[in-house]
Design an enzyme around this catalytic site. Sequence first.
Site, PDB file in Angstrom:
ATOM      1  N   LYS A   1       0.769  -1.184   0.033  1.00  0.00           N
ATOM      2  CA  LYS A   1       0.068  -0.050   0.021  1.00  0.00           C
ATOM      3  C   LYS A   1       0.971   1.209   0.056  1.00  0.00           C
ATOM      4  O   LYS A   1       0.670   2.034  -0.723  1.00  0.00           O
ATOM      5  CB  LYS A   1      -1.187  -0.090   1.296  1.00  0.00           C
ATOM      6  CG  LYS A   1      -1.776  -0.973   1.393  1.00  0.00           C
ATOM      7  CD  LYS A   1      -3.066  -0.574   2.442  1.00  0.00           C
ATOM      8  CE  LYS A   1      -2.332  -0.851   3.722  1.00  0.00           C
ATOM      9  NZ  LYS A   1      -1.904  -2.211   4.101  1.00  0.00           N
ATOM     10  N   THR A   2       1.663   1.272   0.898  1.00  0.00           N
ATOM     11  CA  THR A   2       2.731   2.719   1.211  1.00  0.00           C
ATOM     12  C   THR A   2       3.614   2.917  -0.222  1.00  0.00           C
ATOM     13  O   THR A   2       3.338   4.098  -0.680  1.00  0.00           O
ATOM     14  CB  THR A   2       3.435   2.531   2.299  1.00  0.00           C
ATOM     15  OG1 THR A   2       2.677   2.304   3.586  1.00  0.00           O
ATOM     16  CG2 THR A   2       4.283   3.760   2.373  1.00  0.00           C
TER      17      THR A   2
ATOM     18  N   GLU B   1      -3.667   6.131   1.624  1.00  0.00           N
ATOM     19  CA  GLU B   1      -3.432   4.693   1.866  1.00  0.00           C
ATOM     20  C   GLU B   1      -4.651   4.171   2.860  1.00  0.00           C
ATOM     21  O   GLU B   1      -4.613   4.778   4.156  1.00  0.00           O
ATOM     22  CB  GLU B   1      -2.117   4.335   2.618  1.00  0.00           C
ATOM     23  CG  GLU B   1      -1.974   3.033   3.113  1.00  0.00           C
ATOM     24  CD  GLU B   1      -0.594   3.007   3.566  1.00  0.00           C
ATOM     25  OE1 GLU B   1      -0.425   2.003   4.506  1.00  0.00           O
ATOM     26  OE2 GLU B   1       0.464   3.609   3.397  1.00  0.00           O
TER      27      GLU B   1
END
Length: 343
Positions: free
Chosen positions: A104-105, A148
């Site tokens: 995600k990041t 996110e």
Amino acid sequence: IGGSGMSGIARILIGMGHQVTGSDVRKSPNILALEALGAKIAIGHDESNLGNADTVIVTSALWPTNPEYLLAQRNGIPIIHRSQALAHLASKKRLVSVAGAHGKTTSTGMIITALLALDQDPSFVNGGVINSIGASSSSGKGELFVIEADESDGSFLHYDTSVALITNVDPDHLDHYGSIEAFHQVFADFANRSKELVVINADDSGSVAVAKLITKPMISFGEIASADVQVRDIVENAQVRFSLTYKNQKLSSTLTIAGRHNAVNAAGAVATLIGLGFGFEQALEQVSKFAGTERRFELHGERRGVKVYDDFAHHPTEVAAALNGARAVVGSCLLYTSPSPRD
């Protein structure tokens, strides 16, 4: 307030002109940065820290016995989860929400990096500091807001998402969901709440299962031949090289970061940008400029020929990806992964 998610929200609130206070257990670079922007932050948790706050924003990592939280309850001060605060901040924008068990990041950072290079001036809150920007969040003037989205407790369902990116649905947080089926269902619910489009991994078995439950338009990405944006020709060294194919057009690229998984993350970011209306070639060109985020295979230095990297990996799949990336860079390695609070 020093956590990656909470500090990002605090930074945006300060930028909007709000008076922001908070507390944490220790000093950190995030806290020092917020203090420089005008936040008043206490080290240690105590009732006196609450002051005259008229709204309290809390993280999922908060202990239910936190004295500031309990005092806010007794005084009837509105208490909202950080995901609710973030949903409110993004409510007037076209929201891109990036969810998934892993990646995600990095994927969020890739999209943000590209949008900035494309002069879109997005607002964003990422789960880690983007190296080229030196911050995890910002309030932009453009129509896009990129976040996110945390799936750990289902709070990503709070967001009014326009475009949803699902990096993968590898089983995680089963202490909260109880079963793999429930974990799949919450991702399907997240995807089906999107107003425009879902971008989803075609390689991951969990994502494939979730895709069968999605009723919204989809763009897929991955190494499998059926993916709309297909990753090919991956060569792993200190910088991963690969090609992407979309609608019979094939382009090659080299990232400044290592790891086969990051070639797939880049494909997801490019697919998201295509879904937002950008051209395939310009999307890949700008995503390729991404220079990484803190604590995602981050090089801290070299001493006597030994390079020291830090990585957030804490799930078996993530540890395997980090090890594979490290081996591609240096041949053999000892990997140290440093845990941190969820937020």
